[in-house]
Design a protein around this motif. Sequence first.
Motif, PDB file in Angstrom:
ATOM      1  N   LYS A  42       0.671  -1.502  -0.789  1.00 30.67           N
ATOM      2  CA  LYS A  42      -0.478   0.111   0.130  1.00 30.67           C
ATOM      3  C   LYS A  42       0.820   1.314  -0.129  1.00 30.67           C
ATOM      4  CE  LYS A  42      -1.797  -1.468   4.019  1.00 30.67           C
ATOM      5  NZ  LYS A  42      -1.110  -2.184   4.104  1.00 30.67           N
ATOM      6  N   SER A  43       1.802   1.122   1.133  1.00 24.36           N
ATOM      7  CA  SER A  43       3.150   2.799   1.190  1.00 24.36           C
ATOM      8  C   SER A  43       3.302   2.623  -0.522  1.00 24.36           C
ATOM      9  CB  SER A  43       3.793   2.889   2.121  1.00 24.36           C
ATOM     10  OG  SER A  43       3.248   2.667   3.502  1.00 24.36           O
ATOM     11  N   THR A  44       3.956   1.894  -0.517  1.00 24.67           N
ATOM     12  CA  THR A  44       4.449   1.735  -2.027  1.00 24.67           C
ATOM     13  C   THR A  44       3.751   1.661  -2.613  1.00 24.67           C
ATOM     14  OG1 THR A  44       6.324  -0.364  -1.717  1.00 24.67           O
ATOM     15  CG2 THR A  44       6.129  -0.209  -3.916  1.00 24.67           C
ATOM     16  N   PHE A  86       2.383  11.337   4.790  1.00 23.34           N
ATOM     17  CA  PHE A  86       2.810  10.658   4.590  1.00 23.34           C
ATOM     18  C   PHE A  86       2.196   8.521   6.448  1.00 23.34           C
ATOM     19  CE2 PHE A  86       7.031  11.341   2.394  1.00 23.34           C
ATOM     20  CZ  PHE A  86       6.271  12.328   1.941  1.00 23.34           C
ATOM     21  N   GLN A  87       2.793   7.871   6.004  1.00 23.44           N
ATOM     22  CA  GLN A  87       2.831   7.088   7.185  1.00 23.44           C
ATOM     23  C   GLN A  87       3.433   7.313   8.241  1.00 23.44           C
ATOM     24  OE1 GLN A  87       2.891   2.869   5.977  1.00 23.44           O
ATOM     25  NE2 GLN A  87       2.543   2.229   8.434  1.00 23.44           N
ATOM     26  N   TYR A  88       4.486   7.986   7.532  1.00 20.54           N
ATOM     27  CA  TYR A  88       5.659   8.627   8.897  1.00 20.54           C
ATOM     28  C   TYR A  88       5.526   9.966   8.194  1.00 20.54           C
ATOM     29  CZ  TYR A  88       5.592   3.124   9.386  1.00 20.54           C
ATOM     30  OH  TYR A  88       5.002   2.009   9.787  1.00 20.54           O
ATOM     31  N   LEU A 171      -3.777   9.999   1.214  1.00 22.71           N
ATOM     32  CA  LEU A 171      -3.764   9.106   2.769  1.00 22.71           C
ATOM     33  C   LEU A 171      -3.062   7.599   3.329  1.00 22.71           C
ATOM     34  CD1 LEU A 171      -5.644  12.121   2.599  1.00 22.71           C
ATOM     35  CD2 LEU A 171      -6.659  11.165   4.370  1.00 22.71           C
ATOM     36  N   ASP A 172      -2.249   7.797   3.294  1.00 23.80           N
ATOM     37  CA  ASP A 172      -1.278   6.721   4.172  1.00 23.80           C
ATOM     38  C   ASP A 172      -1.303   6.364   5.442  1.00 23.80           C
ATOM     39  OD1 ASP A 172       0.364   4.272   4.213  1.00 23.80           O
ATOM     40  OD2 ASP A 172       1.549   4.581   3.348  1.00 23.80           O
ATOM     41  N   GLU A 173      -2.412   5.458   6.000  1.00 24.82           N
ATOM     42  CA  GLU A 173      -2.488   5.948   7.682  1.00 24.82           C
ATOM     43  C   GLU A 173      -2.473   6.282   8.492  1.00 24.82           C
ATOM     44  OE1 GLU A 173      -0.972   1.954   9.218  1.00 24.82           O
ATOM     45  OE2 GLU A 173      -0.939   1.266   7.758  1.00 24.82           O
TER      46      GLU A 173
HETATM   47 MG   LIG Z   1       2.259   1.792   5.063  1.00 27.68          MG
END
Ligand SMILES: [Mg+2]
Lengths: 251, 508
Positions: A42-44, A86-88, A171-173
């Motif tokens: 998913k993030s990729t 970003f997720q992070y 929107l990643d997490e």
């Molecule tokens: Mg991810």
Amino acid sequence: MLEIKNLHVKLEEEDKQILKGVNLTVGAGQVHAIMGPNGSGKSTLSYVLSGRGGYEVTEGAATLNGTDLLDLEPEERAAAGLFLAFQYPVEIPGVGNMTFLRTAVNAQRKARGEDELSATDFLKVIRAKAKDLQIDAEMLKRPVNVGFSGGEKKRNEILQMAMLEPKMCILDETDSGLDVDAMKLVADGVNALRDAGRSFLVITHYQRLLDHIKPDVVHIMADGKIIKTGGPELALEVENNGYADLLEERV
Amino acid sequence: MTALDNQTEVRDGVDRETVETVQSMAGTYKYGWNTDIEMDYAPKGVNTDIVRLISGKNEEPEWMTDWRLSAYARWEKMTEPTWAMVHYPPIDYQDQYYYARPKSMDVKPKSLDDVDPKLLATYEKLGIPLKEQMVLAGVEGAEDVPAEGRKVAVDAVFDSVSVGTTFQAELKKAGVIFCSISEAIREHPELVKKYLGTVVPPSDNFFATLNSAVFSDGSFVYVPPGVRCPMELSTYFRINAENTGQFERTLIIADKGSYVSYLEGCTAPKRDTTQLHAAVVEIIIEEDAEVKYSTVQNWYPGDENGKGGIFNFVTKRADCRGDRAKVMWTQVETGSAVTWKYPSCILRGDDSQGEFYSIAIANNYQQADTGTKMVHLGKNTKSRIVSKGISAGKAQNTYRGLVSMHPKAKNSRNYTQCDSLLIGGDCGAHTVPYIEVRNNSSRVEHEATTSKVDDDQLFYCRQRGMDEEEAVALVVNGFCREVLQALPMEFAMEAQALVAISLEGSVG
Ligand SMILES: [Mg+2]
Ligand SMILES: Nc1ncnc2c1ncn2[C@@H]1O[C@H](COP(=O)(O)OP(=O)(O)OP(=O)(O)O)[C@@H](O)[C@H]1O
């Protein structure tokens, strides 16, 4: 709005295939959710769409309103209206949050041939938006994400999104690490931005966020592919039963 | 609007400036044009005749000529130092001009119309406000024209000579003397005699000794006891003429309980040949006085292949002579092909304080060997060093610092923080700290870090719309923040812009 066709992606440095033929079309004004087990890609997908280095597209295409995304520099994709929460979120020591955002807003305006926002106008807008997200003036002055709590970082991502007014928001997490009230704030922030000309791709592990941000379509991603697409009920099914049945169905 | 908000707004403005400047400059040295002005030159090379000629052109008294000649005699017996981590082809000291000045300086112009328009254009390009331009160009009566906005008194040194100092009258009212050093030698010989060479003696080092013999001009500041200088003082140095060395000499005296903030800016045109610059700055700080000295050094660094550029060999030293004297050096070193520079603090008075804030950027083939010396002689003396070195391209950047606590410097403290940032894999950063503690009540702390520009940070910025160079400039400006904040506001803007400009071409 966003059209992804048969997207295959491997790591640049090693022979590891991560996305194995992703197909996805998000219409204007729609909200799509992506769920899926850890490590499914998913993030990729969100990184490849926004142009982060380290990946190689071996097959397939992705377009934003007809423009080929994969040929553009990350900043050109941003100026074309693509935004990734970003997720992070990344920390940038020494750079004030406000300075960062103003530089970003004006870079995009310039790229689109618009006038830059004056300091006064910018301040007016950011104050109002920060208030809605309960981000205080102090946080606007602090260095970008440095020493922010997990939840503060996520709210800060949504503030950036509100300021940049993108067309396609990924929107990643964004809901991970948020307390119940903060989740409501973020969801309100997203809902306030919903309109016919703006689409969302919401990556999440939890049904709860989707209670607040009602998706039009839900996709399940596993092992680098979308394995199932359905309505909001699909998220409920995952919440109740996990992925086991879905993964089973596939084989 | 609250005070804090105001500040944010200005800081924000600063940043927009950076970005605009980067974009409008795209890949070139901003101050690299050359002004085609008729110049008077002394013959090439250096010898006692040239020393006498420079002294004569400045209409100096005999004691000054003798001072220069004795320095010259000493210099002839000295050899160039080789300990710095810089490499450059041998300098032919006889193949340089040691004196050049614009011809138009011979007669004072009556109005702006009479001024060599090229000289005015030069100042305009350097960003010097119009009123100052008039004064600098030597227009009679320009002092009386009302100035807009904030006051900064400017002295400009064009090649060898000072071309004018603004706001002289107003400074005089406060008792502050701010003029060219050549004027000070003529008009205030008692002060010059008393202080010149007392911080950096003519025998100090190869480059300082050469400077003592051939310095052509520079600035002089005297702030009398108890006076807070009513405005920032600043000097612009510009090397324009080809094959000309610039040897300026600056002498600043802050008498008891006084305060002055002094800014120095430097530029030079692009040339294929290297040019020599060997300056000496001496600062004397008496009891309870305070001096802030800021430099934005942007001499031409040479091209991306390492051709041309300024060789910058500078001796800067502040002597905190009285108790509770304070000095703060802030420098932004972005230019020059070779930089050799260690602004130092002699903390002689008890409870005196020295601070050194530095940003040194080296790109392409630039070499910087810079740092400071904190010499603690008095009791309870304190020093603080914050150094930010940025290397890109094939550049080498060395921090060289000495902290010395003498036996009598009881209860003294030093804190040193030394951070290096690398952009790309072909550059280098070196930290060479020398620490001597000769009493047991003093404490020295040293912290050093080396890091690379983080790809995730760059991607984050670019995802938000900044191009790669803007992103690097923003991240690097963040890395330098502590030092940028130590600069006066006008310089902070210029410095941020320079950080961006000097890193152009360092990525991608
Ligand atoms: Mg991810
Ligand atoms: N740079 C990399 N080096 C090695 N492996 C990588 C790299 N980037 C991604 N991967 C691998 O690719 C797979 C997909 O990772 P990705 O982060 O896209 O998963 P995800 O679906 O977002 O997971 P999560 O739900 O845990 O956030 C994982 O197995 C991960 O380890």
